[in-house]
Design a protein around this motif. Sequence first.
Motif, mmCIF file in Angstrom:
data_model
loop_
_atom_site.group_PDB
_atom_site.id
_atom_site.type_symbol
_atom_site.label_atom_id
_atom_site.label_comp_id
_atom_site.label_asym_id
_atom_site.label_seq_id
_atom_site.Cartn_x
_atom_site.Cartn_y
_atom_site.Cartn_z
ATOM 1 N N ALA A 1 8.573 3.946 -2.062
ATOM 2 C CA ALA A 1 9.042 3.475 -0.666
ATOM 3 C C ALA A 1 7.973 3.192 0.466
ATOM 4 C CB ALA A 1 9.585 4.705 0.038
ATOM 5 N N THR A 2 6.727 3.727 0.123
ATOM 6 C CA THR A 2 5.693 3.294 1.133
ATOM 7 C C THR A 2 5.221 1.750 0.661
ATOM 8 O OG1 THR A 2 4.709 5.576 1.082
ATOM 9 C CG2 THR A 2 3.302 3.922 1.592
ATOM 10 N N PHE A 3 5.287 1.492 -0.531
ATOM 11 C CA PHE A 3 4.821 -0.113 -0.815
ATOM 12 C C PHE A 3 6.036 -0.639 -0.269
ATOM 13 C CE2 PHE A 3 5.486 -3.369 -3.755
ATOM 14 C CZ PHE A 3 4.393 -4.132 -3.670
ATOM 15 N N VAL A 4 7.322 -0.565 -0.415
ATOM 16 C CA VAL A 4 8.264 -1.483 -0.119
ATOM 17 C C VAL A 4 8.077 -1.721 1.458
ATOM 18 C CG1 VAL A 4 10.729 -1.931 0.150
ATOM 19 C CG2 VAL A 4 9.636 -1.125 -2.092
ATOM 20 N N ALA A 5 7.918 -0.519 2.329
ATOM 21 C CA ALA A 5 7.940 -0.447 3.548
ATOM 22 C C ALA A 5 6.855 -1.290 4.033
ATOM 23 C CB ALA A 5 7.619 0.835 4.198
ATOM 24 N N LEU A 6 5.563 -1.339 3.433
ATOM 25 C CA LEU A 6 4.462 -2.075 3.778
ATOM 26 C C LEU A 6 4.390 -3.417 3.306
ATOM 27 C CD1 LEU A 6 1.757 0.467 2.895
ATOM 28 C CD2 LEU A 6 2.196 -0.412 5.193
ATOM 29 N N ALA A 7 4.746 -3.536 2.048
ATOM 30 C CA ALA A 7 4.640 -5.016 1.427
ATOM 31 C C ALA A 7 5.708 -5.807 1.544
ATOM 32 C CB ALA A 7 4.318 -4.825 -0.127
ATOM 33 N N ALA B 1 8.873 -4.924 3.983
ATOM 34 C CA ALA B 1 9.601 -4.759 5.293
ATOM 35 C C ALA B 1 8.371 -4.896 6.246
ATOM 36 C CB ALA B 1 10.152 -3.352 5.467
ATOM 37 N N GLN B 2 7.067 -5.091 6.030
ATOM 38 C CA GLN B 2 5.963 -5.402 7.047
ATOM 39 C C GLN B 2 5.784 -4.428 7.760
ATOM 40 O OE1 GLN B 2 4.091 -8.385 6.591
ATOM 41 N NE2 GLN B 2 4.917 -8.746 4.571
ATOM 42 N N VAL B 3 6.051 -3.050 7.714
ATOM 43 C CA VAL B 3 5.959 -2.245 8.565
ATOM 44 C C VAL B 3 4.286 -2.002 8.562
ATOM 45 C CG1 VAL B 3 6.227 0.394 9.133
ATOM 46 C CG2 VAL B 3 8.156 -0.926 7.845
ATOM 47 N N ARG B 4 4.011 -1.801 9.902
ATOM 48 C CA ARG B 4 2.395 -1.499 10.054
ATOM 49 C C ARG B 4 2.050 -0.028 9.481
ATOM 50 N NH1 ARG B 4 1.865 -5.690 10.136
ATOM 51 N NH2 ARG B 4 -0.299 -4.904 8.982
ATOM 52 N N LEU B 5 0.867 0.155 9.295
ATOM 53 C CA LEU B 5 0.150 1.205 8.584
ATOM 54 C C LEU B 5 0.380 2.266 9.515
ATOM 55 C CD1 LEU B 5 -1.252 2.269 5.939
ATOM 56 C CD2 LEU B 5 -3.131 2.111 7.268
ATOM 57 N N ILE B 6 -0.081 2.358 10.569
ATOM 58 C CA ILE B 6 -0.208 3.506 11.426
ATOM 59 C C ILE B 6 1.232 4.210 11.801
ATOM 60 C CG2 ILE B 6 -0.748 4.439 13.817
ATOM 61 C CD1 ILE B 6 -3.278 2.803 13.771
ATOM 62 N N PRO B 7 2.208 3.570 12.028
ATOM 63 C CA PRO B 7 3.566 4.037 12.428
ATOM 64 C C PRO B 7 4.234 4.651 11.129
ATOM 65 C CG PRO B 7 3.730 1.705 13.038
ATOM 66 C CD PRO B 7 2.426 2.045 12.868
ATOM 67 N N LEU B 8 4.016 4.062 9.759
ATOM 68 C CA LEU B 8 4.538 4.339 8.748
ATOM 69 C C LEU B 8 3.748 5.822 8.185
ATOM 70 C CD1 LEU B 8 5.641 3.072 5.616
ATOM 71 C CD2 LEU B 8 3.359 3.770 5.252
ATOM 72 N N VAL B 9 2.427 5.873 8.426
ATOM 73 C CA VAL B 9 1.900 7.085 8.023
ATOM 74 C C VAL B 9 2.356 8.279 9.000
ATOM 75 C CG1 VAL B 9 -0.301 8.465 8.190
ATOM 76 C CG2 VAL B 9 -0.152 6.059 7.124
ATOM 77 N N PRO C 1 0.740 10.631 -2.692
ATOM 78 C CA PRO C 1 1.770 9.692 -3.203
ATOM 79 C C PRO C 1 1.613 8.501 -2.073
ATOM 80 C CG PRO C 1 2.812 11.701 -3.302
ATOM 81 C CD PRO C 1 1.486 12.193 -2.525
ATOM 82 N N ILE C 2 1.440 8.775 -0.867
ATOM 83 C CA ILE C 2 1.592 7.721 0.397
ATOM 84 C C ILE C 2 0.458 6.869 0.072
ATOM 85 C CG2 ILE C 2 1.295 7.497 2.546
ATOM 86 C CD1 ILE C 2 3.176 9.783 3.122
ATOM 87 N N THR C 3 -0.766 7.556 -0.223
ATOM 88 C CA THR C 3 -2.096 6.627 -0.580
ATOM 89 C C THR C 3 -2.003 5.790 -1.779
ATOM 90 O OG1 THR C 3 -3.251 8.494 0.240
ATOM 91 C CG2 THR C 3 -4.547 6.999 -1.176
ATOM 92 N N LEU C 4 -1.091 6.353 -2.697
ATOM 93 C CA LEU C 4 -0.765 5.327 -4.010
ATOM 94 C C LEU C 4 -0.021 4.093 -3.546
ATOM 95 C CD1 LEU C 4 -0.855 5.192 -6.877
ATOM 96 C CD2 LEU C 4 1.144 6.576 -6.902
ATOM 97 N N GLY C 5 0.959 4.449 -2.712
ATOM 98 C CA GLY C 5 1.873 3.308 -2.274
ATOM 99 C C GLY C 5 1.029 2.104 -1.509
ATOM 100 N N ILE C 6 0.106 2.912 -0.537
ATOM 101 C CA ILE C 6 -0.456 2.050 0.280
ATOM 102 C C ILE C 6 -1.608 1.364 -0.567
ATOM 103 C CG2 ILE C 6 -2.534 1.758 1.958
ATOM 104 C CD1 ILE C 6 -1.135 4.587 3.164
ATOM 105 N N LEU C 7 -2.211 1.750 -1.543
ATOM 106 C CA LEU C 7 -3.182 1.028 -2.468
ATOM 107 C C LEU C 7 -2.385 -0.091 -3.115
ATOM 108 C CD1 LEU C 7 -5.532 3.798 -3.805
ATOM 109 C CD2 LEU C 7 -5.891 2.024 -2.160
ATOM 110 N N PHE C 8 -1.387 0.284 -3.731
ATOM 111 C CA PHE C 8 -0.601 -1.027 -4.110
ATOM 112 C C PHE C 8 -0.334 -2.158 -3.388
ATOM 113 C CE2 PHE C 8 0.416 1.667 -7.901
ATOM 114 C CZ PHE C 8 -0.173 1.039 -8.776
ATOM 115 N N ALA C 9 0.068 -1.709 -2.106
ATOM 116 C CA ALA C 9 0.329 -2.734 -1.055
ATOM 117 C C ALA C 9 -0.921 -3.515 -0.772
ATOM 118 C CB ALA C 9 0.942 -2.167 0.299
#
Lengths: 190, 189
Positions: free
Chosen positions: A150-156, A158-166, B130-138
């Motif tokens: 979900a994190t990956f999809v949001a960032l890569a 949906a182009q969500v910015r990192l700070i709001p996402l975290v 897990p969030i870190t994992l997702g970020i690293l792939f992105a």
Amino acid sequence: MTPLAPPPNHRELLIGMAQVALSSFGGGLSAWSQRIVVEQRRWLSDEEFLTGLTVARLFPGPNQINMAVYIGAHFKGLSGAMAALCGILLIPFSLLMLLGLIYFQVHQIPAVDRVLAGVVAAAAGMALSMGFKILGSYWRDPVALGLAAATFVALAVAQVRLIPLVLVAGPVAMAWYWPRPGTTAGEAPP
Amino acid sequence: MPLSLGDWSQLLEVIGTFLSLSLFSLGGGNTLLAEYHHLSVDQYCWLTSAQFADLYALAEAAPGPSSMIVGLLGMGAAWREGPFWGLFSAYAAELAVLLPSTLLMVVACLSWNRLRDSPWRLAFERGMGPITLGILFAVGVKILQTSNHGLPAYAVSIAVCVLMLRTRLSPLWFMAVAGLLGGVGVINR
């Protein structure tokens, strides 16, 4: 177990960390750090060093730099942390700045640009390997994999910015993994 | 060195940017790279995308923590004012990105005994993994898109990725070989 050496002063912290930085110029910084801080200089016991490593990994910031800060703060508080920080960064950072100065002078030369195009392709492969390196430790936890996806999809995508996402995903993940009495660590709730 | 008010405001822009990102550097790795790219290329136009990729490769190739790329980004932001101003901006950027996380680390070190068994710590550690994992792939995908525009380049990246995971060779070898391939024109941007 050899007795520990007397606690280092600011100058010793600075020099010790600079020694760690210099020794690790071929890689393996944490191994060098342990070798110098625990075995050679006997500032910390193995246990204390491992505690430091745990704290350094847990809190934000580059692990190796956090470790130096931990060692400095452990002995001399804030000023010790600053001395250790200067020690670990001074030489590598100056060297990188020199490289940077050279780069900005010459990067428009076509031959340089061609070589860099290749180096960049290799570096991108290194960036790609970061995620795979820690993937193994989450392989058996479907919730963790779902969160990561979900994190990956949001960032890569949906182009969500990192700070709001975290700020949004962090609390959700923490609530899910909040330690409950009676369940073992990291397991899904019943 | 002709310095105008604009240069000072840009320096403050650099410092403010990295100060605010510092505490989001999770998991110790390069989780902020994609964010650095967005800010320095898309938002503030300090650098071109190709320059960003170059600087990332430079920071990876040089000894020391690769998070020092922040210094290079600071340098790039102020480069048009000349090398001295660029250096000044570089040191300012690096200090800005390290100061908040360092202060937090000092507090953590001094209060660790209370934190160690706190449920907050456990939940943070498990939840952020897990969030870190997702970020690293992105981040990996973002750097890949930034760096490569041709099939040979993608092939090299994927080969290096596999070699990084399967062998203990120093990444400098991969960079040297790929640099050579670039020099003879096999890999293009």
